[in-house]
Enzyme design. Structure first.
Site, PDB file in Angstrom:
ATOM      1  CG  HIS A 159      41.130 -73.591 -69.945  1.00 31.32           C
ATOM      2  ND1 HIS A 159      40.019 -74.364 -69.679  1.00 31.32           N
ATOM      3  CD2 HIS A 159      42.161 -74.199 -69.319  1.00 31.32           C
ATOM      4  CE1 HIS A 159      40.371 -75.381 -68.903  1.00 31.32           C
ATOM      5  NE2 HIS A 159      41.669 -75.299 -68.683  1.00 31.32           N
ATOM      6  CG  ASP A 160      44.695 -76.771 -72.161  1.00 29.92           C
ATOM      7  OD1 ASP A 160      43.714 -76.685 -71.396  1.00 29.92           O
ATOM      8  OD2 ASP A 160      45.743 -77.367 -71.834  1.00 29.92           O
ATOM      9  CB  THR A 161      39.586 -77.576 -71.771  1.00 25.32           C
ATOM     10  OG1 THR A 161      40.604 -78.264 -71.046  1.00 25.32           O
ATOM     11  CG2 THR A 161      38.409 -78.509 -71.973  1.00 25.32           C
ATOM     12  NE  ARG A 209      51.498 -80.065 -79.090  1.00 25.83           N
ATOM     13  CZ  ARG A 209      51.072 -79.991 -77.826  1.00 25.83           C
ATOM     14  NH1 ARG A 209      50.231 -79.036 -77.466  1.00 25.83           N
ATOM     15  NH2 ARG A 209      51.490 -80.832 -76.924  1.00 25.83           N
ATOM     16  CB  ALA A 245      50.357 -80.479 -67.841  1.00 22.78           C
ATOM     17  CB  SER A 246      53.149 -83.784 -70.627  1.00 26.28           C
ATOM     18  OG  SER A 246      52.207 -83.914 -71.672  1.00 26.28           O
ATOM     19  CB  THR A 260      47.884 -84.108 -68.754  1.00 31.17           C
ATOM     20  OG1 THR A 260      49.033 -84.101 -69.607  1.00 31.17           O
ATOM     21  CG2 THR A 260      48.335 -84.262 -67.307  1.00 31.17           C
TER      22      THR A 260
END
Length: 489
Positions: free
Chosen positions: A236-238, A17, A13-14, A259
């Site tokens: 999903h990044d998690t 890469r 979200a921030s 985040t």
């Protein structure tokens, strides 16, 4: 020596890469190199909070082109992002409407409306997903109610990682782990739930059947003309971060710290009983049919906003100043929905302290201390909830992701939870992304095999709980009686 070169696109979200991983088969070693890092953030457009997906796509392509310009043969590419948000497309593949971000206020009140009309327990039994006001279920309802003129033009709804994979390959995919975050996937069928879709106002034809991680979506043609497979990773990044968490045994919990903070454990079966519902526990999809039984915690979003508002650039200096302050002088509940996207985070934190008759954090260090202590206390609450849910205590907590570089917060977490904390790897989402690619390339057998590689190659740091610390005493004497508000439940 046999090498594999895999590229992970990891969007948070921030920031985002593009990372190059080099895997050496004979010694089972994995090295990462950052190719391109870029900022991501919220934008305001036509009254909505949005993402700049064109800029993100350009940054992704720039990173991929840099790898190709070095003459490196890329064996595969994978993309992971945050959950719940989506892009709408017409029959020609052109965008319909804006890529609205989950922190937009358009969903206000819709979660309560869904619970009243469908029944909270019925929604939970169908999806197994926690109630958050920005879940895709409510975003689609907001869209179809507030912008009905868009509906005739919509042919497809792609979640963020699937959208960027589509932009590279021209092929559409709906990856399972990210699809489960929508609160629209039926936990028993692993397909879209028709009742929930109907309430959202969306057409089932907008979605394809969710696919599990490990299939090749299509190919990206690099500037040199080579066709490179784009793999559906745990997008999903998690989900990717959990794959790279070196969990050792059933008594290990994880905390993906960024985040958002996502705390949970792996399970072969979901938890959808009344206890899980009352605690607002989620059962998100993971790799190999595993469930990520976890809870969302607001995380370092609070700190990111304070850094932005106070124009703080030297985070290590801030943490050093914070460490010198006494613990638990100011505490808030980070999961209060007042902190989702306030106009001014500093003022909101101060107001929360004022309303509970506490001292007011004024300085930068005091605000940071308030955030760190409050997060650690909430981590302790959630870990206790998770242990009660499954009927067994945890013996260690793995903190992964960018937040695991904060040694002060790691130690506060160990002390508040009374548990051994193992910090690392930092680039967990990237590594988990790479792990699925290597499995797809038949270099590794399964997730557990990959975790052995991570354990031997990643830089891990252990934090031992100190029962004599200020925060440990606070937990024992005061915090046990504190009531915490559920995040948006």
């Amino acid at each position: 020596m046999t090498f594999r070169n895999c590229v992970a696109v990891d969007l948070g979200a921030s920031s985002g890469r593009v990372m190059l991983a080099r895997y050496e088969r004979e010694c089972r070693s994995l090295t990462l190199r950052e190719i391109h890092r870029f900022k991501n953030g919220l934008h305001s457009q036509n009254g909505y909070v949005t993402w700049d997906v064109d800029s993100l796509e350009s940054a992704i392509r720039l990173g991929l082109n840099k790898v190709c310009e070095e003459g490196i043969r890329i064996d595969s590419i994978g993309i992971d992002t945050w959950g719940v948000d989506f892009v709408l497309l017409d029959l020609q593949g052109k965008r319909v409407g804006l890529p609205v971000a989950y922190r937009d206020s358009r969903t206000n009140g819709l979660m309560t409306q869904a619970q009243q009309q469908l029944g909270k327990r019925d929604i939970y039994q169908r999806s197994g997903i926690q109630f958050l006001p920005f879940n895709t279920l409510y975003q689609l309802r907001a869209l179809t109610e507030q912008q009905p003129e868009l509906i005739p033009h919509i042919a497809h709804a792609l979640l963020m990682p699937d959208y960027f994979s589509y932009r590279l390959t021209g092929k559409m995919n709906w990856e399972y782990t990210n699809a489960t975050t929508t609160q629209l996937v039926n936990i028993n069928s692993d397909d879209w739930d028709e009742s929930l879709l109907a309430w959202s106002g969306a057409n089932k034809a907008w979605f394809g059947h969710p696919t599990h991680p490990g299939n090749v979506i299509g190919h990206w043609i690099c500037p040199q003309g080579n066709e490179i497979p784009v793999v559906a990773v745990a997008s999903h990044d998690t989900a990717s971060a959990v794959i790279a968490s070196p969990l050792n045994g059933s008594r290990a919990a994880y905390l993906s710290s960024g985040t958002w903070s996502l705390m949970g454990f792996e399970s072969q079966t979901p938890f959808t009983n009344d206890t899980a519902l009352a605690a607002n526990i989620t059962n998100e999809g993971g790799a190999e049919g595993r469930y990520r039984v976890l809870k969302n915690i607001m995380g370092l979003w609070l700190l990111q906003r304070v850094l932005q508002e106070r124009q703080i650039n030297d985070l290590p200096a801030l943490i050093a100043a914070t460490q010198a302050l006494p613990a638990c002088r100011f505490t808030i509940n980070p999961n209060d929905d007042r902190f989702i996207n306030p106009d001014e985070m500093c003022s909101e934190i101060q107001a929360a302290c004022r309303e509970t008759a506490q001292p007011i954090p004024e300085s930068d260090a005091e605000l940071a201390r308030c955030i760190f202590d409050s997060l650690a206390l909430l981590y302790a609450d959630v870990l206790h909830e998770l242990a009660q849910l499954r009927g067994e205590d945890f013996s260690q907590l793995h903190i992964v992701g960018g937040g695991c570089q904060n040694a002060l917060l790691n130690q506060l977490c160990a002390d508040a939870c009374g548990i051994r904390v193992i910090a690392g790897p930092v680039e967990a989402s990237t590594l988990g992304n790479i792990g699925i690619q290597l499995m797809t390339l038949d270099e590794l057998n399964n997730v557990d095999d990959f975790r052995q590689v991570v354990s031997t190659t990643a830089n891990l740091t252990t934090f031992t709980p100190n029962p004599d610390s200020e925060i440990a005493h606070y937990v024992a004497q005061i915090h046990s009686t504190r009531q915490t508000k559920e995040l948006c439940a």
